[in-house]
Each structure stands twice: as C-alpha cells, then as structure tokens.
Design an enzyme around this catalytic site. Structure first.
Site, PDB file in Angstrom:
ATOM      1  N   LYS A 123       0.842  -1.206   0.000  1.00 32.39           N
ATOM      2  CA  LYS A 123       0.000   0.000   0.000  1.00 32.39           C
ATOM      3  C   LYS A 123       0.874   1.253   0.000  1.00 32.39           C
ATOM      4  O   LYS A 123       0.679   2.166  -0.807  1.00 32.39           O
ATOM      5  CB  LYS A 123      -0.882  -0.014   1.257  1.00 32.39           C
ATOM      6  CG  LYS A 123      -1.798   1.183   1.387  1.00 32.39           C
ATOM      7  CD  LYS A 123      -2.413   1.327   2.775  1.00 32.39           C
ATOM      8  CE  LYS A 123      -3.073   0.059   3.260  1.00 32.39           C
ATOM      9  NZ  LYS A 123      -3.925   0.300   4.453  1.00 32.39           N
ATOM     10  N   LYS A 135       3.155  -2.585  11.201  1.00 37.61           N
ATOM     11  CA  LYS A 135       1.866  -2.526  11.912  1.00 37.61           C
ATOM     12  C   LYS A 135       2.124  -2.930  13.354  1.00 37.61           C
ATOM     13  O   LYS A 135       3.054  -3.695  13.628  1.00 37.61           O
ATOM     14  CB  LYS A 135       0.858  -3.503  11.282  1.00 37.61           C
ATOM     15  CG  LYS A 135      -0.570  -3.131  11.529  1.00 37.61           C
ATOM     16  CD  LYS A 135      -1.046  -2.081  10.535  1.00 37.61           C
ATOM     17  CE  LYS A 135      -2.423  -1.589  10.833  1.00 37.61           C
ATOM     18  NZ  LYS A 135      -2.927  -0.738   9.729  1.00 37.61           N
ATOM     19  N   GLY A 174      -2.805   5.559  13.713  1.00 35.51           N
ATOM     20  CA  GLY A 174      -3.996   4.890  14.234  1.00 35.51           C
ATOM     21  C   GLY A 174      -4.482   3.759  13.345  1.00 35.51           C
ATOM     22  O   GLY A 174      -4.038   3.581  12.216  1.00 35.51           O
ATOM     23  N   ASP A 175      -5.389   2.978  13.883  1.00 32.17           N
ATOM     24  CA  ASP A 175      -6.122   1.932  13.155  1.00 32.17           C
ATOM     25  C   ASP A 175      -7.331   1.641  14.047  1.00 32.17           C
ATOM     26  O   ASP A 175      -7.739   2.508  14.840  1.00 32.17           O
ATOM     27  CB  ASP A 175      -5.239   0.694  12.931  1.00 32.17           C
ATOM     28  CG  ASP A 175      -5.838  -0.280  11.915  1.00 32.17           C
ATOM     29  OD1 ASP A 175      -5.725  -0.033  10.707  1.00 32.17           O
ATOM     30  OD2 ASP A 175      -6.453  -1.293  12.320  1.00 32.17           O
ATOM     31  N   ASN A 250     -13.906   5.561  12.079  1.00 35.55           N
ATOM     32  CA  ASN A 250     -13.249   6.646  11.364  1.00 35.55           C
ATOM     33  C   ASN A 250     -13.409   6.530   9.847  1.00 35.55           C
ATOM     34  O   ASN A 250     -13.792   7.486   9.170  1.00 35.55           O
ATOM     35  CB  ASN A 250     -11.763   6.648  11.757  1.00 35.55           C
ATOM     36  CG  ASN A 250     -10.978   7.664  10.979  1.00 35.55           C
ATOM     37  OD1 ASN A 250     -10.498   7.382   9.883  1.00 35.55           O
ATOM     38  ND2 ASN A 250     -10.879   8.866  11.508  1.00 35.55           N
TER      39      ASN A 250
HETATM   40  P1  NDP Z   1     -12.488   2.360  14.103  1.00 34.80           P
HETATM   41  O1  NDP Z   1     -12.006   1.757  15.356  1.00 34.80           O
HETATM   42  O2  NDP Z   1     -12.674   3.828  14.031  1.00 34.80           O
HETATM   43  O3  NDP Z   1     -13.860   1.682  13.646  1.00 34.80           O
HETATM   44  C1  NDP Z   1     -13.937   0.317  13.434  1.00 34.80           C
HETATM   45  C2  NDP Z   1     -15.349  -0.039  13.025  1.00 34.80           C
HETATM   46  O4  NDP Z   1     -15.394  -1.397  12.614  1.00 34.80           O
HETATM   47  C3  NDP Z   1     -16.356   0.101  14.165  1.00 34.80           C
HETATM   48  O5  NDP Z   1     -17.606   0.395  13.620  1.00 34.80           O
HETATM   49  C4  NDP Z   1     -16.342  -1.291  14.775  1.00 34.80           C
HETATM   50  O6  NDP Z   1     -17.516  -1.620  15.496  1.00 34.80           O
HETATM   51  C5  NDP Z   1     -16.235  -2.144  13.530  1.00 34.80           C
HETATM   52  N1  NDP Z   1     -15.545  -3.399  13.830  1.00 34.80           N
HETATM   53  C6  NDP Z   1     -14.306  -3.559  14.331  1.00 34.80           C
HETATM   54  N2  NDP Z   1     -14.025  -4.856  14.493  1.00 34.80           N
HETATM   55  C7  NDP Z   1     -15.131  -5.524  14.091  1.00 34.80           C
HETATM   56  C8  NDP Z   1     -15.448  -6.888  14.001  1.00 34.80           C
HETATM   57  N3  NDP Z   1     -14.579  -7.842  14.371  1.00 34.80           N
HETATM   58  N4  NDP Z   1     -16.674  -7.216  13.519  1.00 34.80           N
HETATM   59  C9  NDP Z   1     -17.562  -6.256  13.136  1.00 34.80           C
HETATM   60  N5  NDP Z   1     -17.298  -4.940  13.200  1.00 34.80           N
HETATM   61  C10 NDP Z   1     -16.099  -4.587  13.654  1.00 34.80           C
HETATM   62  O7  NDP Z   1     -11.450   1.869  12.975  1.00 34.80           O
HETATM   63  P2  NDP Z   1     -11.173   2.481  11.530  1.00 34.80           P
HETATM   64  O8  NDP Z   1     -12.421   3.047  10.960  1.00 34.80           O
HETATM   65  O9  NDP Z   1      -9.965   3.316  11.622  1.00 34.80           O
HETATM   66  O10 NDP Z   1     -10.759   1.158  10.724  1.00 34.80           O
HETATM   67  C11 NDP Z   1     -11.692   0.401   9.970  1.00 34.80           C
HETATM   68  C12 NDP Z   1     -10.937  -0.421   8.941  1.00 34.80           C
HETATM   69  O11 NDP Z   1     -10.201   0.453   8.067  1.00 34.80           O
HETATM   70  C13 NDP Z   1      -9.906  -1.392   9.498  1.00 34.80           C
HETATM   71  O12 NDP Z   1      -9.834  -2.520   8.663  1.00 34.80           O
HETATM   72  C14 NDP Z   1      -8.602  -0.615   9.376  1.00 34.80           C
HETATM   73  O13 NDP Z   1      -7.478  -1.473   9.328  1.00 34.80           O
HETATM   74  C15 NDP Z   1      -8.829   0.084   8.049  1.00 34.80           C
HETATM   75  N6  NDP Z   1      -8.028   1.267   7.788  1.00 34.80           N
HETATM   76  C16 NDP Z   1      -7.997   2.320   8.658  1.00 34.80           C
HETATM   77  C17 NDP Z   1      -7.263   3.448   8.345  1.00 34.80           C
HETATM   78  C18 NDP Z   1      -7.276   4.663   9.200  1.00 34.80           C
HETATM   79  O14 NDP Z   1      -6.696   5.661   8.790  1.00 34.80           O
HETATM   80  N7  NDP Z   1      -7.913   4.665  10.362  1.00 34.80           N
HETATM   81  C19 NDP Z   1      -6.448   3.518   7.128  1.00 34.80           C
HETATM   82  C20 NDP Z   1      -6.620   2.391   6.238  1.00 34.80           C
HETATM   83  C21 NDP Z   1      -7.360   1.311   6.592  1.00 34.80           C
HETATM   84  P3  NDP Z   1     -17.560  -1.408  17.114  1.00 34.80           P
HETATM   85  O15 NDP Z   1     -17.638   0.068  17.316  1.00 34.80           O
HETATM   86  O16 NDP Z   1     -18.772  -2.143  17.579  1.00 34.80           O
HETATM   87  O17 NDP Z   1     -16.282  -2.000  17.618  1.00 34.80           O
HETATM   88  O1  2IT Z   2      -4.080   0.628   7.387  1.00 29.99           O
HETATM   89  C1  2IT Z   2      -3.617   1.781   7.301  1.00 29.99           C
HETATM   90  O2  2IT Z   2      -3.179   2.225   6.228  1.00 29.99           O
HETATM   91  C2  2IT Z   2      -3.623   2.622   8.494  1.00 29.99           C
HETATM   92  N1  2IT Z   2      -4.130   2.205   9.531  1.00 29.99           N
HETATM   93  C3  2IT Z   2      -2.991   3.979   8.471  1.00 29.99           C
HETATM   94  C4  2IT Z   2      -1.504   3.896   8.594  1.00 29.99           C
HETATM   95  C5  2IT Z   2      -0.795   5.204   8.756  1.00 29.99           C
HETATM   96  O3  2IT Z   2       0.414   5.131   9.030  1.00 29.99           O
HETATM   97  O4  2IT Z   2      -1.386   6.275   8.619  1.00 29.99           O
END
Ligand code: NDP
Ligand code: 2IT
Length: 460
Positions: A123, A135, A174-175, A250
């Site tokens: 990525k 990670k 974050g993640d 997020n």
């Molecule tokens: P958040 O913690 O902000 O939100 C996660 C969301 O996914 C919540 O709605 C949560 O529900 C739900 N969730 C988490 N685990 C599960 C599960 N096992 N089953 C069902 N629902 C689940 O995380 P993000 O929005 O940051 O991340 C979401 C995805 O995006 C992840 O795969 C992450 O790796 C990816 N990502 C994030 C980036 C970022 O900048 N933040 C960048 C690129 C990818 P609940 O509130 O009930 O836990």
């Molecule tokens: O999966 C991802 O790309 C992230 N959680 C963000 C990684 C980052 O360094 O901003």
C-alpha cells in the site's frame, strides 16, 4: 518452466510456513497468497524472474524484518494491575522508515499484525511516497474503559515502544481502536521518555502537529478512488445512487460524509453488534455523536429514527452479513477483515452491484474476491483504495519535518491527486500485464515492483 517454478517455489514455501506456524497466521497466509498469485504475470518477464530469484525477493518480502512483542502492565481505575501484550511488526523498510497503524482490539495477535504489516508494504509503495511497511498494536480493549484507563494503558504501551521508533526509523499511526485521543496520549509519553518533540506518530490532534484532514483522509480517499475507477471503467457517477457502507468508525463515517457530499444516498452502517438501514440516507451528525462522542451502540440510532431498522448480528443470514444483501449501486466494506464472504459476494452480484471498494484492510474473503473478479463488479482492493490515510500520514511527516502547517484545502487537493494517480497506475499496470480491469492484480503488481526494485538496488 523456470518462470513457473518461481511461483510454485513460493507456494511450496508458504505451505511449509503454514505447517510450521500456528492457526493465528491464517490471515497472513491469505494476504500473502493473493499477492503471490497476482504477481505471476510479472514472472513472464525473464528479467524480473531472474532478478527476483537471484535476490530471493519473495522469501525476503514475506518475512518481517523483526517482530517486537512486549508486556504492557498498567493500573485500572480500581487500582488493580492489568496485563496486556503489545506488538510492533517492522516488516520492510526498503522504501522508507517503517510506517503503519496501531490496532487496539481484543482480537489482536501476531498473525493479524503480520497480515496488516504485509499489506502495508505494498500500500505504502503505491502512494509513491518514501514509506516502508509496519503494523502494531495490542489485545487491549478500549471499549468500556475510562479516559484515564486509556491514558494509563497508552503510557505503559509507549514505555516499551519508544525504544523501537523514531521519525526516521518507524512512525506509527492509528487503526481500529486508535484515534486522536490515543495518539495524543502515546505522543505525550514518547515526549516524556525522550524529551524530543518530533514527528514520531501521525494522526496527532491538529493543534499539536497533526495534519489537517488526517481524520477524514482514509474515508475521503476511498471515495476519490471509487470516483476515478468508475470514470475509467465507463460507469455512471455516484450522484443519486444508493450506496451501502459497513462499519461506523473513522473510515466508514468519513466515507459516508464524502458520499453524501457527492449526492449519493448512503443507506447503511454497521458496528460489531448489528446494522442500521435507513432508506432516506443515514443521519451522519447523529452517527458522529453516537460513535465519536458517546462511543455508544448503533442500536441507539433507532431511538431518534424509529422509521429506520436495526438488525442484530444474530439475525444476519447464515454465512453472510445483512448489509451486503441490500441492493446498491456501490458497496463500501469499511469495518474489518473478512467481513464480506462468498455468500455476500453472490448477493452483491445477484443484486446488480456495480462497484465494491474496500475501505477496511482485506475485508473480502478469498472466495468472495474470486466471485467478484469473475463478475461485472469493479473491485477496488484495500491496498490501493484506502491508501489515502497513510498518504496524508506521509504529508503529516513532511509538515512536521519542515515545521509547517498546510491548509485543509491544500491537503485535500494533494489527497485527491494521490488517489487518482494510484487508480490510474493500478489500472494501467493491469492493462500492461494482460489483466485489464483487474484492480487486485494491478495493485499487487505495481506495489510489488516498486518494493522489489528498491530491495534489489539496496543489496543484501
Ligand atoms: P475504528 O475503530 O474507528 O472503527 C472500526 C469499526 O469497525 C467500528 O464500527 C467497529 O464496530 C467495527 N468493527 C471492528 N471490528 C469488528 C469486528 N470484528 N466485527 C464487526 N465490526 C467490527 O477503525 P477504523 O475506521 O480506523 O478502521 C476500519 C478499517 O479500516 C480497518 O480494517 C482498518 O485497518 C482500516 N483502515 C484504517 C485506516 C485509518 O486511517 N484509520 C487507514 C486504512 C485502513 P464497534 O464500534 O462495535 O467496535
Ligand atoms: O491501514 C492503514 O493504512 C492505516 N491504519 C494507516 C496507517 C498510517 O500510518 O497512517
């Protein structure tokens, strides 16, 4: 025959690793296998085959540089001692300092972090920025914890992690379960341990070094990518179309925000307990309040909107998810890995879905990917479509290093340009290697090529 052997050998290597490792590495193998099968067309070129074989590139790429595992001991609000496990998987720094998020979730284990770190290498390569892949995280569950408990955990976690990171070594972000609040506490502790105020973490709150637009970047980027892909594939725009989104964190909420701004009608969101369906389009201000401020369950949404429906996980269809059974023009899995199964993929195809964009990391199972690739669906893979988050993290590193602050508009323009460039690169790479329209192969080949070239040039 030699060319075929490179992939056969790599598969044998994976089979061997599978036998040697525990079940928790399943998701890591899933991610690796997809990439290895995709890059097969690259090995049709003798030059690439010979260079990769001579330099053992595949073996080196699938083995992390190091896996750091440590104990995190902290005091909860009852003054009871709690113990968690912390990790940082520093996977590959051929292109730049290790870079990738931290995940705090009870499911976190080494296998999940290896899959996420591996995906992050390719990525980050696709962004064109000088970033390696990593990670980390912990099995700590922020849910139900007080602010003070989250702070105490973050401080204890950083007391070990600070030894292994630095602005030119490894820059976490974050993640799942890690947002601005957690990054703030982690940053404060790093500063106390080192006395250095430096760009060692990204996703910091904007008033002390965070880039404007970092919170929005992943979700907005997902939509910018989709818009470009639909244009390149000659499909209609998102305006006025019904869209489905999973997740309510997020990534999901900012994807919904951009979809609504473009005039799409986004009718769903989910959390780990269930799904909201609101035919008129979900109420975003309410969702932000529920999820970002109150950290409440989605079930509360229907108190304010009794005309919407709530489906608990216990009522999801067997082997699938309620959200992917709702007819839509475009679908956006934005919650977590393997949340879109073969059952779901068949439903999306049956209902005439035109595009699926992966906001979450590896949200589709292997079978689901195959079903979608064989159908007319345009499938945008996570490592390309959600790269906007890490791209703006890269912009945050630039701003920190130069002691500068860019405006929201500047960052947004750069993000849009980056996502469109990634989309065009992935699409043209797929064409070049005889798999036009296959964005999964295009992303894997384009990312692999950049990393492999750097690894070869840097020697052993
Ligand atoms: P958040 O913690 O902000 O939100 C996660 C969301 O996914 C919540 O709605 C949560 O529900 C739900 N969730 C988490 N685990 C599960 C599960 N096992 N089953 C069902 N629902 C689940 O995380 P993000 O929005 O940051 O991340 C979401 C995805 O995006 C992840 O795969 C992450 O790796 C990816 N990502 C994030 C980036 C970022 O900048 N933040 C960048 C690129 C990818 P609940 O509130 O009930 O836990
Ligand atoms: O999966 C991802 O790309 C992230 N959680 C963000 C990684 C980052 O360094 O901003």
């Amino acid at each position: 025959m030699k060319r075929v052997n490179s992939i056969v050998d790599a598969k044998a290597e994976i089979a061997k690793l599978k036998n040697e490792n525990c079940a928790e590495d399943d998701v890591f193998f899933q991610a690796m296998e997809e990439v290895l099968l995709s890059i097969f067309p690259l090995f049709k070129s003798d030059e690439m085959y010979n260079k990769s074989a001579k330099n053992a590139i595949i073996r080196r790429l699938i083995t992390p540089d190091r896996v750091i595992k440590f104990k995190v001991v902290w005091l909860d609000d009852k003054n009871e001692v709690q113990v968690n496990t912390g990790y940082r998987v520093q996977f590959n720094n051929a292109l730049g300092p290790y870079k990738g998020g931290l995940r705090f979730h009870p499911s976190v284990n080494e296998g999940i972090l290896k899959f996420l770190g591996f995906e992050q290498i390719l990525k980050n390569a696709l962004t064109g920025l000088p970033l390696g892949g990593a990670k980390g995280g912990s099995d700590f569950d922020p849910k139900g914890k007080s602010d003070f408990e989250v702070m105490k955990f973050c401080s204890a976690f950083m007391k070990e992690l600070y030894k292994h990171i630095g602005p030119r070594i490894d820059v976490p972000a974050g993640d799942i379960g890690v947002g601005g609040r957690e990054i703030g506490y982690l940053f404060g502790q790093y500063k106390r341990m080192t006395t250095a105020f430096e760009g060692v973490l990204t996703g910091k709150p904007a008033f002390f070094g965070g880039s404007l637009m970092r919170p929005e970047a992943t979700g907005y980027g997902v939509i910018y990518f989709t818009r470009k892909m639909l244009e390149l594939e000659g499909k209609e725009t998102l305006e006025g179309k019904v869209c489905t989104v999973s997740g309510s964190g997020n990534v999901a909420l900012h994807a919904i925000e951009k979809l609504q701004a473009l005039g799409a009608v986004t009718v769903t969101c989910t959390d780990s307990k269930g799904m909201i369906y609101d035919a008129r389009g979900v109420d975003l201000p309410l969702l932000k309040e529920l999820k970002f401020e109150r950290r409440a369950s989605l079930e509360e949404y229907i108190k304010a909107h009794p005309e919407a429906s709530y489906t608990p996980v216990s009522e999801y269809p067997k082997g699938g998810h309620a959200v992917w059974n709702i007819p839509c023009y475009a679908a956006f899995p934005c919650a977590t890995q393997n949340e879109l199964t073969a059952v779901d993929a068949k439903n999306l195809v049956k209902n005439g879905c035109v595009s699926v964009t992966e906001g979450a990391n590896m949200p589709s199972t292997t079978d689901a990917v195959h079903i979608m690739l064989k159908s007319d669906i345009c499938l945008a893979p996570a490592k390309a479509a959600n790269a906007g988050g890490v791209a703006v993290s890269g912009f945050e590193m630039s701003q920190n290093a130069a002691m500068q602050k860019w405006t929201f508009e500047e960052v947004d323009l750069k993000l849009k340009a980056t996502m469109e460039d990634i989309c065009e690169n992935v699409s043209s790479t797929a064409k070049e290697f005889g798999v036009a329209g296959n964005y999964v192969d295009g992303a894997n080949i384009a990312g692999f090529k950049r990393v492999a070239d750097a690894m070869i040039a840097e020697g052993v």
